[in-house]
Design an enzyme around this catalytic site. Structure first.
Site, short mmCIF file in Angstrom:
data_model
loop_
_atom_site.label_atom_id
_atom_site.label_comp_id
_atom_site.label_asym_id
_atom_site.label_seq_id
_atom_site.Cartn_x
_atom_site.Cartn_y
_atom_site.Cartn_z
N CYS A 1 0.80 -1.34 0.11
CA CYS A 1 0.04 0.02 -0.02
C CYS A 1 0.82 1.36 -0.07
O CYS A 1 2.01 1.02 0.66
CB CYS A 1 -0.93 0.22 1.12
SG CYS A 1 -2.27 -1.38 1.17
N TRP B 1 -2.61 -2.83 -1.55
CA TRP B 1 -2.42 -4.48 -1.84
C TRP B 1 -3.11 -4.97 -0.73
O TRP B 1 -2.78 -4.96 0.44
CB TRP B 1 -0.66 -4.59 -1.50
CG TRP B 1 -0.54 -5.78 -1.88
CD1 TRP B 1 0.23 -6.19 -3.08
CD2 TRP B 1 0.09 -6.95 -1.04
NE1 TRP B 1 0.79 -7.61 -3.07
CE2 TRP B 1 0.44 -8.23 -1.76
CE3 TRP B 1 -0.40 -7.35 0.30
CZ2 TRP B 1 0.73 -9.41 -1.48
CZ3 TRP B 1 -0.15 -8.43 0.63
CH2 TRP B 1 0.68 -9.62 0.16
N GLU C 1 18.08 -18.25 -5.61
CA GLU C 1 17.60 -16.78 -5.96
C GLU C 1 16.94 -17.04 -7.46
O GLU C 1 15.97 -16.37 -7.90
CB GLU C 1 18.75 -15.98 -5.71
CG GLU C 1 18.31 -14.69 -6.58
CD GLU C 1 17.18 -13.83 -5.81
OE1 GLU C 1 16.58 -14.20 -4.76
OE2 GLU C 1 16.86 -12.66 -6.42
N ARG D 1 4.45 -0.38 -4.61
CA ARG D 1 3.87 -0.73 -3.12
C ARG D 1 2.73 -1.64 -3.23
O ARG D 1 2.29 -2.29 -2.14
CB ARG D 1 3.94 0.36 -2.32
CG ARG D 1 5.16 1.26 -2.15
CD ARG D 1 4.89 2.21 -1.25
NE ARG D 1 4.54 1.96 -0.09
CZ ARG D 1 5.50 1.53 1.10
NH1 ARG D 1 6.73 1.86 0.55
NH2 ARG D 1 5.47 1.29 2.20
N LYS E 1 13.19 -15.79 -8.44
CA LYS E 1 13.05 -15.01 -9.54
C LYS E 1 12.01 -15.48 -10.57
O LYS E 1 11.25 -14.77 -11.25
CB LYS E 1 14.42 -14.43 -10.30
CG LYS E 1 14.48 -13.10 -10.61
CD LYS E 1 15.02 -12.17 -9.35
CE LYS E 1 13.95 -12.23 -8.44
NZ LYS E 1 14.36 -11.57 -6.94
N GLU F 1 8.64 -15.92 -9.47
CA GLU F 1 7.88 -14.46 -9.20
C GLU F 1 7.27 -13.99 -10.57
O GLU F 1 6.39 -13.39 -10.51
CB GLU F 1 8.83 -13.53 -8.76
CG GLU F 1 9.25 -13.68 -7.24
CD GLU F 1 9.90 -12.54 -6.73
OE1 GLU F 1 11.23 -12.43 -7.21
OE2 GLU F 1 9.68 -11.85 -5.89
N LYS G 1 6.02 -4.91 -3.44
CA LYS G 1 7.59 -4.94 -2.89
C LYS G 1 7.88 -4.77 -1.86
O LYS G 1 8.94 -5.43 -1.36
CB LYS G 1 7.79 -3.40 -3.54
CG LYS G 1 9.25 -3.08 -3.65
CD LYS G 1 9.94 -3.58 -4.70
CE LYS G 1 11.30 -3.39 -4.92
NZ LYS G 1 12.18 -4.53 -5.44
N ASN H 1 -1.97 3.07 5.20
CA ASN H 1 -0.89 1.89 4.85
C ASN H 1 -0.64 1.30 6.23
O ASN H 1 0.09 1.61 7.13
CB ASN H 1 0.37 2.69 4.10
CG ASN H 1 1.61 1.67 3.92
OD1 ASN H 1 1.38 0.33 3.89
ND2 ASN H 1 2.81 2.07 4.02
N GLY H 2 -0.75 0.01 6.10
CA GLY H 2 -0.39 -1.10 7.18
C GLY H 2 -1.53 -2.01 7.58
O GLY H 2 -2.47 -2.03 6.64
N HIS I 1 18.78 -38.12 -5.23
CA HIS I 1 18.15 -38.64 -4.03
C HIS I 1 16.54 -38.30 -4.17
O HIS I 1 15.87 -38.29 -3.14
CB HIS I 1 18.69 -37.81 -2.75
CG HIS I 1 19.99 -38.40 -2.52
ND1 HIS I 1 20.30 -39.86 -1.94
CD2 HIS I 1 21.21 -37.62 -2.70
CE1 HIS I 1 21.85 -39.58 -1.88
NE2 HIS I 1 22.38 -38.56 -2.30
C1 AGP Z 1 12.38 -10.72 -4.20
O1 AGP Z 1 12.14 -10.45 -5.56
C2 AGP Z 1 10.99 -10.43 -3.59
N1 AGP Z 1 9.99 -9.49 -4.18
C3 AGP Z 1 11.08 -10.66 -2.01
O2 AGP Z 1 11.23 -12.07 -2.05
C4 AGP Z 1 11.68 -9.67 -1.23
O3 AGP Z 1 13.11 -9.90 -1.46
C5 AGP Z 1 11.48 -9.83 0.18
O4 AGP Z 1 10.04 -9.57 0.35
C6 AGP Z 1 12.14 -9.15 1.13
O5 AGP Z 1 12.18 -7.95 0.85
P1 AGP Z 1 13.12 -6.93 1.63
O6 AGP Z 1 14.52 -7.16 1.07
O7 AGP Z 1 12.77 -5.30 1.28
O8 AGP Z 1 13.06 -6.98 3.16
#
Ligand code: AGP
Length: 631
Positions: A2, A82, A502, A29, A506, A509, A626, A108-109, A525
């Site tokens: 948000c 969001w 990672e 956000r 990616k 996502e 984000k 926001n929160g 295994h």
């Molecule tokens: C990364 O591509 C993600 N969107 C997510 O995993 C992110 O890294 C995670 O939520 C942590 O966020 P931060 O680094 O802002 O704490």
């Protein structure tokens, strides 16, 4: 999660285009729904919609809908949502009103005690029109006004009743020259111009208007108003509202403005992938001394003794930040011979970690500096007596403020929801941190110099990697996407395992496909069962100490008929039989520990081009936000 904006001005004008443009800058956000409220000819008016402002708000059309006349407006608020409480819908989109339609609020929160408050308010006769947690706020303010409070006192008394996190902006048609803000746990600041004050969840929302800001701290409120033809503000705390606080303004450099524009790129993510060489360079700049072979981390300078005597390192982080910490863990263990425990923040807070706070140092890693799981872990760790350090990107963010000390990541604003350049900045810091811890534990100046020397060359090698791999990786991504390959595994050994994790994150996502990541030796295994000619295995295997072993595992995959892409270096490529495999070649490095900084690049690009081939939105993947400010 948000984003809110609010504007108050003594120079009446149509504020709708400014609110919309700020909301567009906050889309990262949250982007499932959006809304605006204004005070126009003495009454509150609102539009709220499903979808992101870029898709559903045309300034002229929304201005007409809100009935903005040539007289202009003094105050307006806006919100990107969001969804956490209540599904994305028009009714649940902010701003939310009270029963009398004289108050409008954006939030926001998360309000944890909303159910109880809602019950009490319903019993008092309030009617709700959404299923959000937020809607209790305007009704509670309304109730307090009914009981005799002023708008400001009702707002602050309400804020004091809220359990959870909030960044709030309130307007009231009974006080049309006022914009009230309050913050606890969610970021909130306001920009200061001669005739206008503009509030937002993040400075990047309003950089187009000003780069001078005042950032509110937890528990603070700001009372922005127009009087005698000028705007002015007062800041105090929610608990002690009469004692006003004087706060310094912060000025953000022009560099940040560049982060807000896509420039020549087709997306923010593409731009941010290509910014990584310069981010790496900036992050290490001035933070090492080649003559001593040591890293110089100014933010940790007061804790030298603690770093020297620590017997264990704990990292807490989520998602991509956790994956950077996994690489960091291997670096620290290998170079400094210091045990590292990598904790997922959402687990750490609730589990028993049998390490005495006197023996361990804890690093919280976060791009946004807002992630609730990480923030709460820091608070919990501090309660237990740990000294906490941050590796945080956003300056002045909640985690940066909550830790004892730290090192900023210097990635600049990251707009793409899938993190790329922040990851690279976090890696860069872990390289420096590992060198620092190692130099205090027996690494010689020459060894330190040798790594630093090669670390210094990484940005140019990253440029080379991007230039030489992108067209081939794009071709492969488009080819596999069109073939309908849906089982994709990322495989590697040692320091490449976190990069597999990672790369898989990616890919997930962006493509919405289920992917796996495994240590290559684990394949036999179990996971090997899913390999057939519909599966793709991406194996990271530069020519390092484990190359021969990796070649064996590669044969196992090929023998099951699987499709294979190998990411290797120039030397590795010369030592592979290139039949039946596709190869992506990165530069050869002397120090094997530095490969992660290069090998992640083609894998980010692979996810990117695969997702584009599937027609997905790479900057705003579905269901994600984000900064994840809920637990
Ligand atoms: C990364 O591509 C993600 N969107 C997510 O995993 C992110 O890294 C995670 O939520 C942590 O966020 P931060 O680094 O802002 O704490």
């Amino acid at each position: 999660m948000c984003g809110i904006v609010g504007i108050i001005t003594s120079e009446k004008r149509n504020l709708v285009p400014e609110i919309i443009s700020s909301l567009k800058n906050l889309e990262y956000r949250g982007y499932d729904s959006t809304g605006i409220a204004i005070i126009n000819t003495g009454e509150i008016r609102r539009v709220h919609r499903l979808g992101a402002p870029s898709d559903v708000f045309v300034p002229q059309q929304i201005s007409e809908e809100l009935g903005v006349t040539s007289d202009g407006l003094s105050v307006a608020i806006g919100h990107n949502r969001w969804a956490t409480h209540g599904k994305p819908s028009e009714e649940n989109a902010h701003p939310h009103f009270d029963c009398t339609d004289t108050l409008a609020i954006v939030h926001n929160g998360t309000i944890l005690n909303h159910e109880l408050l809602r019950k009490e308010l319903i019993a008092l006769g309030h009617t709700f029109s959404s299923t959000t947690d937020t809607e209790v706020i305007p009704h509670l303010i309304e109730q307090k006004i009914k009981e005799g409070s002023s708008v400001k006192d009702a707002f602050l008394d309400t804020a004091a009743c809220l359990d959870g996190s909030f960044g709030l902006a309130l307007i009231s048609s009974n006080e049309p020259d006022r914009l009230l803000l309050a913050k606890h746990g969610s970021p909130l600041l306001f920009g200061v111009l001669k005739d206008t004050l503009i509030a937002a969840s993040s400075s990047n929302a309003i950089l187009a208007y000003t780069n001078t800001f005042i950032t509110l701290a937890d528990g603070e409120y700001a009372d922005l108003s127009i009087g005698s033809g000028n705007v002015s503000y007062k800041i105090g705390t929610i608990q002690d509202r009469e004692n006003l606080i004087t706060k310094e303004t912060t000025t953000i450099t022009d560099h940040s403005r560049e982060d807000m524009s896509m420039g020549e790129y087709e997306s923010f993510m593409k731009k941010e992938i290509h910014e990584q060489p310069s981010v790496f360079r900036t992050t290490i700049l001035g933070r090492y001394d080649e003559t001593t072979g040591d890293a110089v981390l100014g933010g940790l300078i007061d804790y030298e003794d603690m770093l020297r005597h620590a017997r264990q390192v704990i990292t807490v982080a989520c998602g991509t930040a956790h994956n950077a910490a996994l690489v960091g863990g291997i670096l620290i263990e290998t170079l400094a011979n210091l045990p590292v425990r990598n904790e997922i923040a959402s687990e750490f807070r609730y589990k028993k970690v049998p390490i005495s706070p006197e023996e361990a140092i804890l690093f919280a890693v976060s791009q946004s500096g807002e992630t609730a799981d990480t923030l709460e872990s820091v608070k919990e760790a501090r309660r237990k007596g740990y000294t906490t350090f941050g590796i945080v990107n956003v300056v002045g963010s909640a985690i940066a403020e909550a830790v004892d000390a730290g090192v900023y990541a210097r990635a600049g604003f990251e707009i793409g929801v899938a993190s790329t350049k922040a990851f690279i900045a976090q890696l860069a810091i872990f390289y420096l941190l590992a060198i620092k811890l190692a130099r205090e534990r027996g690494m010689t100046p020459q060894e330190g110099q040798s790594i630093l020397n090669e670390l210094n060359k990484i940005p140019n090698l990253m440029i080379k990697t991007l230039e030489t791999t992108e067209s081939e990786i794009k071709r492969l991504a488009e080819n596999y996407a069109s073939k309908g390959i849906r089982t994709i595994n990322f495989l590697g050994r040692g320091i490449h395992v976190p990069i597999c994790i990672e790369a898989s994150l990616k890919f997930k996502e962006l493509t919405y496909l289920e992917t796996g990541s495994y240590p290559l030796g684990e394949l036999k295994h179990g996971p090997i069962a899913i390999i057939d000619n519909n599966a793709l295995s991406i194996i990271i295997m530069p020519h390092d100490d484990l190359f021969a072993l990796n070649k064996n595992s590669l044969e196992q995959v090929l023998s099951k008929g699987g499709n294979v892409i190998v990411v290797t270096d120039e030397l590795g490529a010369q030592n592979l039989v290139l039949q039946d495999i596709e190869v992506i070649i990165i530069p050869t490095l002397k120090n094997q520990l530095l490969y992660p900084a290069l090998e992640i690049l083609p894998l980010q690009l692979f996810a990117y081009h695969y997702a584009r081939a599937l027609g997905n939105n790479v900057d705003k993947p579905r269901n994600l936000a984000k900064s994840v400010t809920v637990e």
